[in-house]
Design a protein around this motif. Structure first.
Motif, PDB file in Angstrom:
ATOM      1  N   TRP A 123     138.488 139.705-143.503  1.00 38.60           N
ATOM      2  CA  TRP A 123     138.770 138.589-144.070  1.00 38.60           C
ATOM      3  C   TRP A 123     140.335 138.251-143.874  1.00 38.60           C
ATOM      4  CZ3 TRP A 123     136.103 134.380-145.644  1.00 38.60           C
ATOM      5  CH2 TRP A 123     134.824 134.828-145.845  1.00 38.60           C
ATOM      6  N   ASN A 124     140.705 137.093-143.233  1.00 38.08           N
ATOM      7  CA  ASN A 124     141.882 136.798-143.067  1.00 38.08           C
ATOM      8  C   ASN A 124     142.274 135.454-143.773  1.00 38.08           C
ATOM      9  OD1 ASN A 124     142.317 139.053-141.435  1.00 38.08           O
ATOM     10  ND2 ASN A 124     142.009 137.528-139.465  1.00 38.08           N
ATOM     11  N   LYS A 125     143.746 135.188-144.024  1.00 39.78           N
ATOM     12  CA  LYS A 125     144.183 133.917-144.458  1.00 39.78           C
ATOM     13  C   LYS A 125     145.178 133.576-143.784  1.00 39.78           C
ATOM     14  CE  LYS A 125     146.299 132.014-148.761  1.00 39.78           C
ATOM     15  NZ  LYS A 125     146.824 132.292-150.267  1.00 39.78           N
ATOM     16  N   LYS A 126     145.115 132.487-143.024  1.00 41.82           N
ATOM     17  CA  LYS A 126     146.328 132.150-142.350  1.00 41.82           C
ATOM     18  C   LYS A 126     146.516 132.971-140.996  1.00 41.82           C
ATOM     19  CE  LYS A 126     148.570 129.107-145.533  1.00 41.82           C
ATOM     20  NZ  LYS A 126     149.927 128.683-146.404  1.00 41.82           N
ATOM     21  N   GLY A 127     145.211 133.566-140.622  1.00 40.29           N
ATOM     22  CA  GLY A 127     145.603 134.523-139.529  1.00 40.29           C
ATOM     23  C   GLY A 127     145.973 136.063-139.961  1.00 40.29           C
ATOM     24  N   LYS A 128     146.218 136.199-141.235  1.00 39.04           N
ATOM     25  CA  LYS A 128     146.706 137.536-141.584  1.00 39.04           C
ATOM     26  C   LYS A 128     145.701 138.114-142.756  1.00 39.04           C
ATOM     27  CE  LYS A 128     151.508 136.739-140.938  1.00 39.04           C
ATOM     28  NZ  LYS A 128     152.956 136.818-141.594  1.00 39.04           N
ATOM     29  N   TYR A 173     139.670 130.366-145.317  1.00 41.95           N
ATOM     30  CA  TYR A 173     139.818 131.488-145.172  1.00 41.95           C
ATOM     31  C   TYR A 173     138.798 131.831-144.084  1.00 41.95           C
ATOM     32  CZ  TYR A 173     141.941 131.847-149.692  1.00 41.95           C
ATOM     33  OH  TYR A 173     142.731 131.392-150.847  1.00 41.95           O
ATOM     34  N   GLU A 174     139.238 133.043-143.197  1.00 40.73           N
ATOM     35  CA  GLU A 174     138.448 133.176-142.045  1.00 40.73           C
ATOM     36  C   GLU A 174     137.971 134.556-142.070  1.00 40.73           C
ATOM     37  OE1 GLU A 174     142.131 133.674-139.849  1.00 40.73           O
ATOM     38  OE2 GLU A 174     142.820 131.539-140.245  1.00 40.73           O
ATOM     39  N   CYS A 175     136.574 134.446-141.629  1.00 42.26           N
ATOM     40  CA  CYS A 175     135.747 135.989-141.522  1.00 42.26           C
ATOM     41  C   CYS A 175     135.711 136.208-140.275  1.00 42.26           C
ATOM     42  CB  CYS A 175     134.244 135.682-142.083  1.00 42.26           C
ATOM     43  SG  CYS A 175     133.229 136.983-142.008  1.00 42.26           S
ATOM     44  N   VAL A 176     136.063 137.401-139.876  1.00 43.12           N
ATOM     45  CA  VAL A 176     136.061 137.724-138.072  1.00 43.12           C
ATOM     46  C   VAL A 176     135.243 139.058-138.227  1.00 43.12           C
ATOM     47  CG1 VAL A 176     137.757 138.765-136.620  1.00 43.12           C
ATOM     48  CG2 VAL A 176     138.909 137.217-138.437  1.00 43.12           C
ATOM     49  N   ALA A 177     134.429 138.998-137.134  1.00 42.90           N
ATOM     50  CA  ALA A 177     133.270 140.186-136.778  1.00 42.90           C
ATOM     51  C   ALA A 177     133.837 140.669-135.459  1.00 42.90           C
ATOM     52  CB  ALA A 177     132.073 139.343-136.897  1.00 42.90           C
ATOM     53  N   GLN A 178     134.035 141.703-135.353  1.00 38.58           N
ATOM     54  CA  GLN A 178     134.494 142.450-134.097  1.00 38.58           C
ATOM     55  C   GLN A 178     133.782 143.759-133.732  1.00 38.58           C
ATOM     56  OE1 GLN A 178     138.660 143.760-134.094  1.00 38.58           O
ATOM     57  NE2 GLN A 178     138.900 143.172-131.949  1.00 38.58           N
ATOM     58  N   ASN A 179     133.354 143.736-132.524  1.00 38.90           N
ATOM     59  CA  ASN A 179     133.139 145.147-132.137  1.00 38.90           C
ATOM     60  C   ASN A 179     133.548 145.234-130.531  1.00 38.90           C
ATOM     61  OD1 ASN A 179     131.240 143.725-130.358  1.00 38.90           O
ATOM     62  ND2 ASN A 179     129.469 144.440-131.401  1.00 38.90           N
ATOM     63  N   SER A 180     133.082 146.190-130.072  1.00 40.19           N
ATOM     64  CA  SER A 180     133.780 146.460-128.424  1.00 40.19           C
ATOM     65  C   SER A 180     133.372 145.507-127.606  1.00 40.19           C
ATOM     66  CB  SER A 180     133.227 147.890-127.742  1.00 40.19           C
ATOM     67  OG  SER A 180     131.760 148.068-127.853  1.00 40.19           O
ATOM     68  N   VAL A 181     132.274 144.473-127.776  1.00 44.42           N
ATOM     69  CA  VAL A 181     131.926 143.592-126.892  1.00 44.42           C
ATOM     70  C   VAL A 181     132.685 142.298-127.031  1.00 44.42           C
ATOM     71  CG1 VAL A 181     129.983 142.490-125.741  1.00 44.42           C
ATOM     72  CG2 VAL A 181     129.594 144.686-126.817  1.00 44.42           C
ATOM     73  N   GLY A 182     132.828 141.961-128.151  1.00 43.34           N
ATOM     74  CA  GLY A 182     133.667 140.676-128.526  1.00 43.34           C
ATOM     75  C   GLY A 182     134.048 140.430-129.960  1.00 43.34           C
ATOM     76  N   GLU A 183     134.434 139.305-130.197  1.00 41.94           N
ATOM     77  CA  GLU A 183     134.944 138.843-131.556  1.00 41.94           C
ATOM     78  C   GLU A 183     134.627 137.551-131.836  1.00 41.94           C
ATOM     79  OE1 GLU A 183     139.421 138.070-133.339  1.00 41.94           O
ATOM     80  OE2 GLU A 183     138.999 139.953-132.515  1.00 41.94           O
TER      81      GLU A 183
END
Length: 272
Positions: free
Chosen positions: A66-71, A105-115
């Motif tokens: 989870w991020n707020k304003k990119g952080k 607020y930003e929810c970011v999901a990331q793996n080796s293939v993408g984000e």
């Protein structure tokens, strides 16, 4: 580019081995993250609680943050609770403050293939700013002690306009009755009914009332699940020792604390 196999390779692994290698390659398809639970915009009340739930799938299994304003969110009032091997995460904010917590607020999901990223907006109102129909918890859950294998019912009643939807959280994570094979049900009244109680059901429960006007959380209430051997111990002349859960955060039986008082009823948590 297609793989080329020399006769020498085929002779070493054999035709069956070559088939298994090709099959394994075909099954090892990687997939970028994809959201299966997206957070929703929320309108909360100052001093209350907000929880955003986010979960993703993919191969390899993605990690959700989870991020707020990119952080990355960083505050004593902000807590991230991971679940499903970090492919899901709840962002919990408590107590809410206005206007400092109002943000996207930003929810970011990331793996080796993408984000991938999904956003949710939080609005925080003071009590004197609440619109008509804002949800109210008329009756929240109460402390309950239940004997293992018995049924526990955590009560909740809410009002608002339109009628609020009631959901439940346990230990800050959403309760999904559909994942319990029918053992956990949410009744039409909004109450949460837990049949054949297990030790894993023990925890802190909150009911949440949500409608188009906003979101309101009940005060949390603990559910304790105890074994029958503990009830038998209470009925005897001795009190539970350190081997019993009472020594690890559960309230001691009242009969041990004061022999003139009776123990808690397992089904209701009330004095008997």
């Amino acid at each position: 580019m297609a793989s080329t196999w020399s006769p020498s390779v085929v002779s070493v692994v054999g035709p069956v081995g070559l088939f298994l290698i090709l099959l394994a390659r075909g099954c090892a398809t990687e997939e970028p993250p994809r959201f299966i639970k997206e957070p929703k915009d929320q309108i909360g009340v100052s001093g209350g609680v907000a929880s955003f739930v986010c979960q993703a799938t993919g191969d390899p299994k993605p990690r959700v943050t989870w991020n707020k304003k990119g952080k990355k969110v960083n505050s004593q009032r902000f807590e991230t609770i991971d679940f499903d091997e970090s492919s899901g995460a709840v962002l919990r904010i408590q107590p809410l403050r206005t206007p400092r917590d109002e943000n996207v607020y930003e929810c970011v999901a990331q793996n080796s293939v993408g984000e991938i990223t999904v956003h949710a907006k939080l609005t925080v109102l003071r009590e004197d700013q609440l619109p008509p129909g804002f949800p109210n918890i008329d009756m929240g859950p109460q402390l309950k002690v239940v004997e293992r294998t018995r049924t526990a019912t955590m009560l909740c009643a809410a009002s608002g306009n339109p009628d609020p939807e009631i959901t439940w959280f346990k230990d800050f994570l959403p309760v999904d009755p559909s994942a319990s094979n029918g053992r956990i049900k949410q009744l039409r009244s909004g109450a949460l009914q837990i049949e054949s109680s297990e030790e894993t059901d023990q925890g802190k429960y909150e009911c949440v009332a949500t409608n188009s006007a906003g979101v309101r959380y009940s005060s949390p209430a603990n559910l304790y699940v105890r074994g029958r051997e503990l009830r038998q111990a209470e009925a005897g002349t001795h009190c539970p020792t350190l081997s019993h859960p009472w020594a690890h955060g559960l309230p001691a039986p009242l009969s041990c604390a004061d022999p003139s008082r009776k123990a808690l009823t397992p089904s209701t948590g009330s004095l008997e």
